[in-house]
Design a protein around this motif. Sequence first.
Motif, PDB file in Angstrom:
ATOM      1  N   PRO A   1       0.819  -1.212   0.000  1.00  7.43           N
ATOM      2  CA  PRO A   1       0.000   0.000   0.000  1.00  7.43           C
ATOM      3  C   PRO A   1       0.853   1.263   0.000  1.00  7.43           C
ATOM      4  O   PRO A   1       1.906   1.317   0.627  1.00  7.43           O
ATOM      5  N   THR A   2       0.402   2.267  -0.723  1.00  6.19           N
ATOM      6  CA  THR A   2       0.963   3.612  -0.634  1.00  6.19           C
ATOM      7  C   THR A   2      -0.199   4.539  -0.275  1.00  6.19           C
ATOM      8  O   THR A   2      -1.311   4.077  -0.010  1.00  6.19           O
ATOM      9  N   GLU A   3       0.034   5.815  -0.250  1.00  2.00           N
ATOM     10  CA  GLU A   3      -1.020   6.734   0.179  1.00  2.00           C
ATOM     11  C   GLU A   3      -2.292   6.603  -0.660  1.00  2.00           C
ATOM     12  O   GLU A   3      -3.401   6.514  -0.132  1.00  2.00           O
ATOM     13  N   ARG A   4      -2.117   6.545  -1.997  1.00  2.00           N
ATOM     14  CA  ARG A   4      -3.282   6.525  -2.880  1.00  2.00           C
ATOM     15  C   ARG A   4      -3.464   5.215  -3.634  1.00  2.00           C
ATOM     16  O   ARG A   4      -4.484   5.034  -4.309  1.00  2.00           O
ATOM     17  N   LEU A   5      -2.500   4.308  -3.527  1.00  2.00           N
ATOM     18  CA  LEU A   5      -2.459   3.144  -4.409  1.00  2.00           C
ATOM     19  C   LEU A   5      -2.294   1.836  -3.653  1.00  2.00           C
ATOM     20  O   LEU A   5      -1.863   1.822  -2.492  1.00  2.00           O
ATOM     21  N   HIS A   6      -2.614   0.747  -4.339  1.00  2.00           N
ATOM     22  CA  HIS A   6      -2.189  -0.602  -3.963  1.00  2.00           C
ATOM     23  C   HIS A   6      -1.338  -1.150  -5.105  1.00  2.00           C
ATOM     24  O   HIS A   6      -1.697  -0.993  -6.275  1.00  2.00           O
TER      25      HIS A   6
ATOM     26  N   ILE B   1       0.823   3.876 -16.997  1.00  2.00           N
ATOM     27  CA  ILE B   1      -0.441   4.254 -16.387  1.00  2.00           C
ATOM     28  C   ILE B   1      -1.448   4.547 -17.499  1.00  2.00           C
ATOM     29  O   ILE B   1      -1.081   5.067 -18.560  1.00  2.00           O
ATOM     30  N   LEU B   2      -2.696   4.208 -17.266  1.00  2.00           N
ATOM     31  CA  LEU B   2      -3.733   4.499 -18.256  1.00  2.00           C
ATOM     32  C   LEU B   2      -3.684   5.966 -18.669  1.00  2.00           C
ATOM     33  O   LEU B   2      -3.476   6.840 -17.818  1.00  2.00           O
TER      34      LEU B   2
ATOM     35  N   GLY C   1      -0.370  12.146 -15.422  1.00  2.00           N
ATOM     36  CA  GLY C   1      -0.206  13.508 -14.950  1.00  2.00           C
ATOM     37  C   GLY C   1      -0.670  13.748 -13.533  1.00  2.00           C
ATOM     38  O   GLY C   1      -0.758  14.897 -13.091  1.00  2.00           O
ATOM     39  N   LYS C   2      -0.938  12.680 -12.781  1.00  2.00           N
ATOM     40  CA  LYS C   2      -1.424  12.819 -11.401  1.00  2.00           C
ATOM     41  C   LYS C   2      -0.430  12.301 -10.368  1.00  2.00           C
ATOM     42  O   LYS C   2      -0.747  12.206  -9.189  1.00  2.00           O
ATOM     43  N   GLY C   3       0.763  11.929 -10.835  1.00  2.00           N
ATOM     44  CA  GLY C   3       1.802  11.467  -9.911  1.00  2.00           C
ATOM     45  C   GLY C   3       1.709  10.004  -9.535  1.00  2.00           C
ATOM     46  O   GLY C   3       2.461   9.544  -8.670  1.00  2.00           O
TER      47      GLY C   3
ATOM     48  N   ALA D   1       2.530   7.252 -11.314  1.00  2.00           N
ATOM     49  CA  ALA D   1       3.721   6.484 -11.699  1.00  2.00           C
ATOM     50  C   ALA D   1       4.838   6.699 -10.682  1.00  2.00           C
ATOM     51  O   ALA D   1       5.516   5.744 -10.271  1.00  2.00           O
ATOM     52  N   THR D   2       5.024   7.936 -10.268  1.00  2.00           N
ATOM     53  CA  THR D   2       6.057   8.239  -9.269  1.00  2.00           C
ATOM     54  C   THR D   2       5.767   7.530  -7.956  1.00  2.00           C
ATOM     55  O   THR D   2       6.647   6.890  -7.366  1.00  2.00           O
ATOM     56  N   GLU D   3       4.538   7.622  -7.486  1.00  2.00           N
ATOM     57  CA  GLU D   3       4.154   6.999  -6.215  1.00  2.00           C
ATOM     58  C   GLU D   3       4.308   5.480  -6.264  1.00  2.00           C
ATOM     59  O   GLU D   3       4.813   4.867  -5.314  1.00  2.00           O
ATOM     60  N   ALA D   4       3.887   4.876  -7.375  1.00  2.00           N
ATOM     61  CA  ALA D   4       4.000   3.423  -7.505  1.00  2.00           C
ATOM     62  C   ALA D   4       5.450   2.974  -7.565  1.00  2.00           C
ATOM     63  O   ALA D   4       5.831   1.972  -6.951  1.00  2.00           O
TER      64      ALA D   4
END
Length: 204
Positions: free
Chosen positions: A14-19, A119-120, A125-127, A129-132
């Motif tokens: 898990p990250t802040e916005r993603l799994h 990323i789709l 442009g929402k960050g 890829a960086t977060e993942a």
Amino acid sequence: MTTDFTPPPSFSIPTERLHISYLQPGNPTHSTFLHHLWNTDEFIKSEGPTGLDTPEKAAKFIATRVQGDYNRNKHGQMLVSLKPHLGASLAESKMIGIVSLMKGEPPNAYTQPDVGYTILPEENGKGYATEAAIGVIDYARRELGVKGVFGFCSSGNARSRRVLEKIGLEFRGERKLTVFGGVQSAIYALPEMDQDLAVYGITD
């Protein structure tokens, strides 16, 4: 003898916005999504056609190539899913991309993996890829004993270069990478990795 690596379907990083989770052989939802992702106009323009032009071919790819990477390294191409709200489970989340730590089979491999991301188009442009990428690298270093990570992209791919810099990799120049057929590529590496890239098998 290499044994199958089969984490539970509920496993995620898990990250802040993603799994971030493993692609599951035999899961038609995963193969259908991979087929869709890798056949968008944006992906084909950037990476070229993969040949996975049906969900059935994507399913076979997951069962053989993707699972083979998991068996050898416990990492490879992994799903990125977006949480609909803070604290949402993996099951509640929507698949939006792939993040990868890829390390091929010797002798056609470097000694450390390289990070990649797709990323789709509608979620770019929402960050994400960086977060993942940060999430999968942190997990691999902490839990899987990965010591170094490379990033490779074409010299003119400004978007990928920005992501590689945001996740903490540093530019190490351009070389014609033999593993990628001698294509001229920009090379990024973690700052603590040796300045002599030949240590990792990267030579001109």
